[in-house]
Design a protein around this motif. Structure first.
Motif, PDB file in Angstrom:
ATOM      1  N   GLN A  76       0.970  -1.278  -0.033  1.00  0.00           N
ATOM      2  CA  GLN A  76       0.081  -0.004   0.026  1.00  0.00           C
ATOM      3  C   GLN A  76       0.937   1.319  -0.089  1.00  0.00           C
ATOM      4  OE1 GLN A  76      -2.619   1.109   3.337  1.00  0.00           O
ATOM      5  NE2 GLN A  76      -4.203   1.268   2.048  1.00  0.00           N
ATOM      6  N   PHE A  77       0.799   2.017  -1.189  1.00  0.00           N
ATOM      7  CA  PHE A  77       1.523   3.475  -1.104  1.00  0.00           C
ATOM      8  C   PHE A  77       0.588   4.357  -0.533  1.00  0.00           C
ATOM      9  CE2 PHE A  77       3.296   0.512  -4.247  1.00  0.00           C
ATOM     10  CZ  PHE A  77       4.789   0.553  -4.375  1.00  0.00           C
ATOM     11  N   HIS A  78       1.309   5.265   0.321  1.00  0.00           N
ATOM     12  CA  HIS A  78       0.680   6.478   0.639  1.00  0.00           C
ATOM     13  C   HIS A  78       1.354   7.693  -0.052  1.00  0.00           C
ATOM     14  CE1 HIS A  78      -0.748   4.368   4.065  1.00  0.00           C
ATOM     15  NE2 HIS A  78       0.135   3.436   3.993  1.00  0.00           N
ATOM     16  N   TYR A  80       0.725  11.819  -2.127  1.00  0.00           N
ATOM     17  CA  TYR A  80       0.421  12.927  -1.777  1.00  0.00           C
ATOM     18  C   TYR A  80      -1.042  13.103  -1.835  1.00  0.00           C
ATOM     19  CZ  TYR A  80       5.400  14.386  -1.296  1.00  0.00           C
ATOM     20  OH  TYR A  80       6.260  14.453  -0.671  1.00  0.00           O
ATOM     21  N   GLU A  81      -1.699  14.379  -1.229  1.00  0.00           N
ATOM     22  CA  GLU A  81      -3.073  14.533  -1.417  1.00  0.00           C
ATOM     23  C   GLU A  81      -4.031  13.379  -0.701  1.00  0.00           C
ATOM     24  OE1 GLU A  81      -4.292  17.609  -2.333  1.00  0.00           O
ATOM     25  OE2 GLU A  81      -2.398  17.942  -2.956  1.00  0.00           O
ATOM     26  N   LYS A  82      -3.402  12.737   0.222  1.00  0.00           N
ATOM     27  CA  LYS A  82      -3.921  11.921   0.754  1.00  0.00           C
ATOM     28  C   LYS A  82      -4.645  10.703  -0.133  1.00  0.00           C
ATOM     29  CE  LYS A  82      -5.537  14.800   4.544  1.00  0.00           C
ATOM     30  NZ  LYS A  82      -6.498  15.539   5.511  1.00  0.00           N
ATOM     31  N   VAL A  83      -3.795  10.337  -1.115  1.00  0.00           N
ATOM     32  CA  VAL A  83      -4.128   9.234  -1.959  1.00  0.00           C
ATOM     33  C   VAL A  83      -3.581   7.894  -1.362  1.00  0.00           C
ATOM     34  CG1 VAL A  83      -3.810   8.360  -4.298  1.00  0.00           C
ATOM     35  CG2 VAL A  83      -4.589  10.593  -3.813  1.00  0.00           C
ATOM     36  N   LYS A  84      -4.226   7.040  -1.443  1.00  0.00           N
ATOM     37  CA  LYS A  84      -3.615   5.631  -1.012  1.00  0.00           C
ATOM     38  C   LYS A  84      -3.934   4.674  -2.272  1.00  0.00           C
ATOM     39  CE  LYS A  84      -4.058   5.896   3.978  1.00  0.00           C
ATOM     40  NZ  LYS A  84      -4.618   5.629   5.336  1.00  0.00           N
ATOM     41  N   VAL A  85      -2.938   4.016  -2.551  1.00  0.00           N
ATOM     42  CA  VAL A  85      -3.150   2.971  -3.702  1.00  0.00           C
ATOM     43  C   VAL A  85      -2.623   1.666  -3.087  1.00  0.00           C
ATOM     44  CG1 VAL A  85      -3.260   4.613  -5.564  1.00  0.00           C
ATOM     45  CG2 VAL A  85      -1.105   3.666  -4.710  1.00  0.00           C
ATOM     46  N   ASP A  86      -3.118   0.675  -4.023  1.00  0.00           N
ATOM     47  CA  ASP A  86      -2.591  -0.750  -3.501  1.00  0.00           C
ATOM     48  C   ASP A  86      -1.854  -1.444  -4.989  1.00  0.00           C
ATOM     49  OD1 ASP A  86      -3.395  -0.840  -0.836  1.00  0.00           O
ATOM     50  OD2 ASP A  86      -5.416  -1.268  -1.477  1.00  0.00           O
ATOM     51  N   ALA A  87      -0.888  -2.152  -4.570  1.00  0.00           N
ATOM     52  CA  ALA A  87      -0.345  -2.730  -5.983  1.00  0.00           C
ATOM     53  C   ALA A  87       0.480  -4.147  -5.418  1.00  0.00           C
ATOM     54  CB  ALA A  87       0.414  -1.717  -6.542  1.00  0.00           C
ATOM     55  N   THR A  88       0.688  -4.879  -6.323  1.00  0.00           N
ATOM     56  CA  THR A  88       1.916  -6.038  -6.019  1.00  0.00           C
ATOM     57  C   THR A  88       3.241  -5.468  -6.816  1.00  0.00           C
ATOM     58  OG1 THR A  88       0.016  -7.625  -6.487  1.00  0.00           O
ATOM     59  CG2 THR A  88       2.431  -8.254  -6.685  1.00  0.00           C
ATOM     60  N   PHE A  89       3.925  -5.437  -5.720  1.00  0.00           N
ATOM     61  CA  PHE A  89       5.333  -4.901  -6.013  1.00  0.00           C
ATOM     62  C   PHE A  89       6.219  -5.592  -6.976  1.00  0.00           C
ATOM     63  CE2 PHE A  89       9.935  -4.156  -5.187  1.00  0.00           C
ATOM     64  CZ  PHE A  89       9.820  -2.664  -5.173  1.00  0.00           C
ATOM     65  N   GLY A  90       6.921  -5.383  -7.791  1.00  0.00           N
ATOM     66  CA  GLY A  90       7.568  -5.973  -8.998  1.00  0.00           C
ATOM     67  C   GLY A  90       9.105  -5.687  -8.721  1.00  0.00           C
ATOM     68  N   ALA A  91       9.243  -4.417  -8.982  1.00  0.00           N
ATOM     69  CA  ALA A  91      10.931  -4.217  -8.827  1.00  0.00           C
ATOM     70  C   ALA A  91      11.150  -2.797  -8.656  1.00  0.00           C
ATOM     71  CB  ALA A  91      11.720  -4.779 -10.062  1.00  0.00           C
ATOM     72  N   SER A  92      12.472  -2.312  -8.559  1.00  0.00           N
ATOM     73  CA  SER A  92      12.980  -0.943  -8.537  1.00  0.00           C
ATOM     74  C   SER A  92      13.968  -0.853  -9.528  1.00  0.00           C
ATOM     75  CB  SER A  92      13.307  -0.631  -7.117  1.00  0.00           C
ATOM     76  OG  SER A  92      13.879   0.631  -7.223  1.00  0.00           O
ATOM     77  N   ASP A  93      14.057   0.561 -10.022  1.00  0.00           N
ATOM     78  CA  ASP A  93      15.269   0.653 -10.951  1.00  0.00           C
ATOM     79  C   ASP A  93      16.532   1.109 -10.193  1.00  0.00           C
ATOM     80  OD1 ASP A  93      14.803   3.240 -10.015  1.00  0.00           O
ATOM     81  OD2 ASP A  93      14.474   4.101 -11.974  1.00  0.00           O
ATOM     82  N   ILE A  94      17.604   0.853 -10.815  1.00  0.00           N
ATOM     83  CA  ILE A  94      18.862   1.000 -10.161  1.00  0.00           C
ATOM     84  C   ILE A  94      19.147   1.935  -9.107  1.00  0.00           C
ATOM     85  CG2 ILE A  94      20.025   2.002 -12.231  1.00  0.00           C
ATOM     86  CD1 ILE A  94      22.587  -0.083 -11.181  1.00  0.00           C
ATOM     87  N   ASP A  95      18.621   3.341  -9.399  1.00  0.00           N
ATOM     88  CA  ASP A  95      18.679   4.663  -8.890  1.00  0.00           C
ATOM     89  C   ASP A  95      17.580   4.626  -7.843  1.00  0.00           C
ATOM     90  OD1 ASP A  95      20.994   5.266 -10.348  1.00  0.00           O
ATOM     91  OD2 ASP A  95      19.636   6.268 -11.912  1.00  0.00           O
TER      92      ASP A  95
END
Length: 128
Positions: A76-78, A80-95
């Motif tokens: 669950q990502f919190h 700005y503007e009090k928006v909460k979204v849910d997702a299945t995490f995959g990966a992050s880029d190198i930076d």
């Protein structure tokens, strides 16, 4: 016939692997302004520099271990503007500038695949 799309080629970095930039460039200094660069000047205390580098290394390792443990879990990502979204995490880029997620559930709909900019995220949480 489908219209061909040109491929954008970004300029190569100065090192042979094309993964870095000149540490003295204004861009690098602006993005990586730390006390380490200031303390590496002549006359700086080497013990404090080593202590700071060790602490940074430990924090970086903990963060990378956190990213590994997030793989294929519901996050669950919190934002700005009090928006909460849910997702299945995959990966992050190198930076660690973007997160790749699947099944992103937003207030206006669901995206099967998406990139979330880290600058837009205040915090995130997931169950271990």
């Amino acid at each position: 016939m489908k219209t061909p799309v040109s491929v954008l080629r970004l300029p190569r970095g100065p090192d042979p692997n094309s993964r870095g930039f000149d540490p003295n460039s204004p861009r690098f200094v602006a993005l990586c302004a730390t006390s380490i660069s200031a303390s590496s000047k002549p006359g700086a205390d080497p013990a404090s520099l080593q202590t700071e580098q060790r602490a940074r290394s430990m924090m970086r390792e903990r963060f990378l271990r956190c990213l590994i443990s997030m793989a294929n879990k519901k996050i669950q990502f919190h934002m700005y503007e009090k928006v909460k979204v849910d997702a299945t995490f995959g990966a992050s880029d190198i930076d660690v500038l973007n997160f790749q997620v699947s099944d992103l559930q937003t207030p206006i709909g669901v995206q099967t695949e998406a990139l979330i900019r880290c600058q837009d995220v205040i915090s995130y949480s997931f169950d271990m």
